[in-house]
Design a protein around this motif. Structure first.
Motif, mmCIF file in Angstrom:
data_model
loop_
_atom_site.group_PDB
_atom_site.id
_atom_site.type_symbol
_atom_site.label_atom_id
_atom_site.label_comp_id
_atom_site.label_asym_id
_atom_site.label_seq_id
_atom_site.Cartn_x
_atom_site.Cartn_y
_atom_site.Cartn_z
ATOM 1 N N VAL A 131 -13.486 -17.115 0.497
ATOM 2 C CA VAL A 131 -13.222 -15.876 0.826
ATOM 3 C C VAL A 131 -11.798 -15.030 0.027
ATOM 4 C CG1 VAL A 131 -13.050 -13.506 2.460
ATOM 5 C CG2 VAL A 131 -14.893 -15.399 2.792
ATOM 6 N N VAL A 132 -11.219 -15.662 0.551
ATOM 7 C CA VAL A 132 -9.830 -15.034 0.193
ATOM 8 C C VAL A 132 -9.905 -15.291 -1.851
ATOM 9 C CG1 VAL A 132 -7.138 -15.784 -0.139
ATOM 10 C CG2 VAL A 132 -8.756 -15.709 1.915
ATOM 11 N N GLU A 133 -10.386 -16.136 -1.658
ATOM 12 C CA GLU A 133 -9.854 -15.987 -4.096
ATOM 13 C C GLU A 133 -11.012 -15.327 -4.333
ATOM 14 O OE1 GLU A 133 -7.487 -18.345 -5.554
ATOM 15 O OE2 GLU A 133 -7.182 -18.350 -3.585
ATOM 16 N N SER A 134 -12.329 -14.895 -3.704
ATOM 17 C CA SER A 134 -12.696 -13.895 -4.162
ATOM 18 C C SER A 134 -12.199 -12.628 -4.860
ATOM 19 C CB SER A 134 -13.675 -14.064 -4.068
ATOM 20 O OG SER A 134 -14.537 -13.387 -3.070
ATOM 21 N N VAL A 135 -11.570 -12.377 -3.698
ATOM 22 C CA VAL A 135 -10.509 -11.454 -4.187
ATOM 23 C C VAL A 135 -9.086 -11.682 -4.541
ATOM 24 C CG1 VAL A 135 -9.230 -9.294 -3.032
ATOM 25 C CG2 VAL A 135 -11.651 -10.002 -1.518
ATOM 26 N N CYS A 136 -8.193 -12.679 -4.394
ATOM 27 C CA CYS A 136 -6.983 -12.894 -4.888
ATOM 28 C C CYS A 136 -6.917 -13.210 -6.233
ATOM 29 C CB CYS A 136 -6.600 -13.308 -4.017
ATOM 30 S SG CYS A 136 -6.203 -12.393 -2.448
ATOM 31 N N SER A 137 -8.135 -13.720 -7.385
ATOM 32 C CA SER A 137 -7.963 -14.568 -8.231
ATOM 33 C C SER A 137 -8.623 -13.728 -9.004
ATOM 34 C CB SER A 137 -9.071 -15.774 -8.756
ATOM 35 O OG SER A 137 -10.018 -15.403 -7.989
ATOM 36 N N LEU A 138 -8.975 -11.914 -8.533
ATOM 37 C CA LEU A 138 -9.248 -10.693 -9.933
ATOM 38 C C LEU A 138 -8.312 -10.746 -10.121
ATOM 39 C CD1 LEU A 138 -12.166 -9.682 -7.311
ATOM 40 C CD2 LEU A 138 -12.078 -11.272 -8.988
ATOM 41 N N PRO A 139 -7.872 -10.231 -12.292
ATOM 42 C CA PRO A 139 -6.900 -10.111 -12.213
ATOM 43 C C PRO A 139 -6.387 -8.473 -11.564
ATOM 44 C CG PRO A 139 -8.520 -10.400 -14.116
ATOM 45 C CD PRO A 139 -9.189 -10.259 -12.659
ATOM 46 N N GLY A 140 -5.654 -8.809 -11.633
ATOM 47 C CA GLY A 140 -4.873 -7.594 -10.793
ATOM 48 C C GLY A 140 -4.898 -7.451 -8.893
ATOM 49 N N TYR A 141 -5.803 -8.196 -8.602
ATOM 50 C CA TYR A 141 -5.777 -8.524 -7.202
ATOM 51 C C TYR A 141 -4.898 -9.601 -6.822
ATOM 52 C CZ TYR A 141 -9.629 -4.661 -7.340
ATOM 53 O OH TYR A 141 -10.115 -3.892 -7.944
ATOM 54 N N MET A 159 1.146 1.593 -2.563
ATOM 55 C CA MET A 159 2.960 1.339 -2.430
ATOM 56 C C MET A 159 3.004 0.270 -4.239
ATOM 57 S SD MET A 159 4.141 0.929 0.502
ATOM 58 C CE MET A 159 3.692 2.531 0.391
ATOM 59 N N THR A 160 2.337 0.184 -4.975
ATOM 60 C CA THR A 160 2.000 -0.092 -6.348
ATOM 61 C C THR A 160 1.984 0.568 -6.905
ATOM 62 O OG1 THR A 160 0.464 -1.366 -6.073
ATOM 63 C CG2 THR A 160 1.639 -2.989 -5.603
ATOM 64 N N GLY A 161 1.657 1.766 -7.285
ATOM 65 C CA GLY A 161 0.930 2.626 -8.017
ATOM 66 C C GLY A 161 0.037 2.167 -9.099
ATOM 67 N N LYS A 162 -0.843 1.135 -8.919
ATOM 68 C CA LYS A 162 -1.777 0.289 -8.956
ATOM 69 C C LYS A 162 -2.903 1.533 -9.154
ATOM 70 C CE LYS A 162 -0.332 -4.437 -9.742
ATOM 71 N NZ LYS A 162 -0.436 -5.707 -9.399
ATOM 72 N N ASP A 163 -4.261 0.785 -9.692
ATOM 73 C CA ASP A 163 -5.770 1.169 -9.730
ATOM 74 C C ASP A 163 -6.787 0.878 -9.831
ATOM 75 O OD1 ASP A 163 -7.343 4.036 -8.924
ATOM 76 O OD2 ASP A 163 -7.269 3.890 -11.147
ATOM 77 N N ARG A 190 -6.381 0.227 -0.807
ATOM 78 C CA ARG A 190 -5.726 1.499 -1.186
ATOM 79 C C ARG A 190 -4.510 1.821 -0.165
ATOM 80 N NH1 ARG A 190 -9.882 5.505 -0.569
ATOM 81 N NH2 ARG A 190 -12.147 5.023 0.110
ATOM 82 N N TYR A 191 -3.424 0.648 0.381
ATOM 83 C CA TYR A 191 -2.580 0.190 1.007
ATOM 84 C C TYR A 191 -1.431 -0.065 0.075
ATOM 85 C CZ TYR A 191 1.774 -0.668 3.789
ATOM 86 O OH TYR A 191 3.382 -0.191 3.809
ATOM 87 N N HIS A 192 -1.879 -1.102 -0.810
ATOM 88 C CA HIS A 192 -1.222 -1.809 -2.468
ATOM 89 C C HIS A 192 -1.086 -0.649 -3.531
ATOM 90 C CE1 HIS A 192 -0.306 -5.509 -4.291
ATOM 91 N NE2 HIS A 192 -1.421 -4.879 -5.513
ATOM 92 N N ASN A 193 -2.326 0.177 -3.621
ATOM 93 C CA ASN A 193 -2.741 0.558 -4.715
ATOM 94 C C ASN A 193 -0.885 1.547 -4.880
ATOM 95 O OD1 ASN A 193 -4.836 -0.470 -5.846
ATOM 96 N ND2 ASN A 193 -6.144 0.559 -5.354
#
Length: 691
Positions: free
Chosen positions: A488-498, A577-581, A572-575
């Motif tokens: 579950v964690v890796e399915s999100v955090c292993s994606l580029p940018g995430y 704080m970091t200016g990402k989209d 949304r919060y990460h975007n």
């Protein structure tokens, strides 16, 4: 937080069922509604995680016998310290200083009681005719509400279910007691009513509150048998209750609000939660004012021929009427989404544990094309979109021969995806490896131990069938729970940018997140940000032949802000704080990513270089919350302080090393804990026996 409902001897099975159902419907998206017995109240560490303790209707004498001593002492201390208590009918008698019941009859009960939340006497019954385990004394009584206690309710009288309840003598003049409602004069002289008999009161107990009701506002008339002759000729008790059921629900909402509980909907979101409100799916009819009705289950596959094979399998299990009668559930096969779907009537039945639960035939609608049913039929989860995403995610990865998720059964409102697979073994063992069952809302979701998973709309919840070979000794089945949580964690955090989305793992299989800060807030200790649970994993196992037949259950908050936060809220919060989209997940995309990631990891786990979980050990440690954490083992006497070191690679035990009085490691004193049967309280740094 939990709501605990007493289920020990004396508790009426029917009152228990209505209490649990009503609480789940009104506040179940914020609280885990669970049953607890006398041993649990006396021995388990329940107080600090409990928002409300309920003792339902039934018999007062078994309560007196089984709760005396430690259980009563802890209940009183809990309420005195600020806890909330609700006693219903027999539970209200029990929470009064003295009980006087049916004097001069064979049912007579008189005596002092230990809790004494109400300092006076509870006397009954108010209306004659009461018979234990019968509806002969039932009534639809009118109660007059205290308007100051219910501002804005819009009415001052309603009818609620009554059967054997009492009134609270001289409640108006009892210190610390507020009368919320009295039995109304409109009940008529035939009930021998006297004015100003208190039917509902709330008592101040130290810093806490005790709500006591001689009547049953928790009873839902829609789930009473209107044809029962004991309710009288039509229009009978049930019909009179149904006429005013919306008032009853509004009354219940006000009572729970006055106890400080958060209602499911509608409510005002905090400023930090406003971001996610637009992504909340629309609740089905009935969800706002109670638990929604079950919806059909739609069965589809990524390739039509897979559905054809499944249909043949299901027909081989069914009767001539198209019914599959399994150990826990009965399913009705429906040949296509265009066919008529029958409406089945629910019934109450006894479980092997002696509980009462609702049973209803569940419809399985066969969808022969890979697009699944029309999105108009399943607007909260579009099966065709899931299969499209599944193919895309697979195409972008290293493994091309993947099959998990090829067949899927979805229901908008179900009892429990886990129970439908795990408790119906005959059906489950005929389903293909990697078969997935998912839902938008579960009304009886399951978690570890006696926990139930809170499943608000927006929480991705699914169960999967997995056949794990017994001979794979290097790949113990105990690690499946670790793999799913990690997937579950890796399915999100292993994606580029995430990569920096703050998802973490709590031993053994919970998914946590770093809580987003409110506007202008700062962490009290930046090195220890607040962590909150957003998901969990449950694995049930049966041994069949040369393999384990596993049912993997998983729930993870995806788009919903309640009861904690969600993956999309974090993004949304990460975007911000970091200016990402970074893009947000839908239920369809996240499920596809999780299923593919887990299957990739599972193939490596079973095959690979035959080192099993060792191939994922460092990845797991990188994601978990506990490296070198100092905790106290309350599972030992005396308690021991230890430092967490890791997990063993044979059976997944938690490795810890004992500490001396100066906090230094004691060489050679390694202590190991099983993942099942222990609970890790990170906030307090405690490991205790799982409640």
């Amino acid at each position: 937080m939990n709501i605990l409902v007493y289920s020990g001897e004396g508790a009426s099975r029917t009152s228990l069922a209505h209490t649990v159902r009503t609480l789940k419907g009104l506040v179940g998206h914020h609280y885990d509604v669970m049953k607890i017995d006398s041993a649990g109240l006396a021995q388990e560490p329940w107080e600090e995680s409990t928002a409300l303790l309920v003792i339902p209707g039934g018999r007062d004498l078994p309560y007196t016998r089984d709760l005396k001593g430690a259980a009563n002492d802890r209940i009183k201390a809990y309420v005195q310290a600020g806890g909330r208590f609700w006693g219903i009918c027999a539970g209200a008698y029990y929470a009064s200083a003295r009980v006087v019941f049916e004097v001069g009859t064979p049912l007579e009960v008189q005596g002092e009681r230990d809790l004494q939340f109400f300092g006076g006497e509870s006397r009954g019954v108010v209306y004659p005719g009461f018979v234990y385990d019968s509806e002969l004394g039932a009534n639809a009584v009118a109660i007059q509400l205290d308007q100051k206690s219910f501002p804005g309710l819009g009415f001052d009288e309603t009818r609620v279910y009554f059967n054997g309840g009492g009134f609270f003598v001289n409640a108006l003049n009892t210190p610390g007691t507020k009368v919320l409602a009295c039995y109304s004069n409109s009940n008529g002289e035939e009930n021998h009513h006297e004015p100003n008999k208190a039917a509902m009161i709330v008592c101040e107990v130290g810093k806490g509150l005790a709500l006591l009701t001689g009547v049953h506002p928790e009873y839902d008339a829609a789930h009473l048998d209107a044809g029962n002759p004991e309710y009288g000729p039509s229009p009978n008790i049930v019909s009179r209750l149904l006429e005013q059921d919306q008032k009853r629900i509004q009354l219940m909402r006000s009572l729970l609000t006055n106890l400080g509980l958060k209602l499911t909907v509608p409510e005002v979101a905090s400023s930090a939660e406003q971001l996610d409100q637009t992504s909340l799916p629309v609740l089905p009819p009935g969800a706002i004012l109670g638990i929604p009705d079950l919806t059909p289950l739609y069965l589809a596959s990524i390739h039509p021929q897979l559905t054809e094979g499944l249909e043949r399998t299901l027909k081989s299990l069914s009767s001539a009427e198209g019914l599959i009668k399994e150990a826990n559930d009965t399913f009705q096969l429906i040949p296509s989404p265009d066919a008529s779907v029958p409406v089945h009537t629910s019934t109450l039945s006894e479980t092997p544990e002696g509980d009462t639960e609702e049973k209803i035939i569940k419809n399985i609608v066969i969808c022969k094309n890979s697009a699944g049913p029309s999105p108009n039929l399943t607007p909260q989860f579009v099966m065709g979109q899931f299969f499209d995403h599944l193919a895309k995610v697979r195409a972008s990865g290293p493994h091309q021969d993947l099959s998990f998720g090829n067949s899927l059964m979805y229901g908008e409102v179900v009892t429990s995806t886990q129970t439908m697979l795990d408790k119906n073994f005959g059906l489950c063992q005929r389903l293909p490896d990697g078969f997935v069952c998912n839902a938008t809302i579960q009304v009886a979701g399951r978690g570890r131990g006696r926990n139930s998973w809170i499943s608000p709309p927006g929480c991705l919840q699914f169960s999967m069938v997995l056949r794990h070979p017994f001979q794979a000794r290097h790949a113990s089945a105990v690690f499946i729970q670790y793999l799913v949580a990690l997937a579950v964690v890796e399915s999100v955090c292993s994606l580029p940018g995430y990569e920096d989305v703050p998802l973490r793992l709590k031993w053994p299989n919970d998914i946590y997140a770093e809580a987003p800060l409110e506007e202008g807030a700062v962490h009290e200790d930046p090195s220890k940000p607040k962590m909150i649970k957003i998901g969990g994993v449950l694995v049930n196992s049966n041994f069949s032949g040369s393999e384990f037949l596993l049912v993997i259950g998983c729930g993870v908050n995806t788009t919903n802000p309640n009861p904690t936060t969600s993956i999309n809220h974090l993004i949304r919060y990460h975007n911000k704080m970091t200016g990402k989209d970074l893009g947000l997940f839908t239920q369809e995309t996240l499920l596809a990513h999780i299923v593919v990631k887990f299957e990739q990891m599972y193939k490596t786990f079973v095959g690979g270089n035959f080192t099993g979980f060792g191939q994922f050990e460092q990845t797991y440690y990188r994601r978990w919350l506990h490296q070198d954490a100092i905790v106290t083992l309350t599972t030992m006497t005396p308690h021991r302080r230890v430092r967490v070191q890791g997990i063993t690679l044979d059976y997944g035990l938690l490795r810890t090393i004992a500490l001396d009085d100066q906090g230094q490691d004691i060489p050679g004193e390694e202590l190991r804990l099983q993942p099942d049967g222990n609970s890790f309280d990170m906030l307090k740094g405690l490991i205790s026996t799982k409640a």
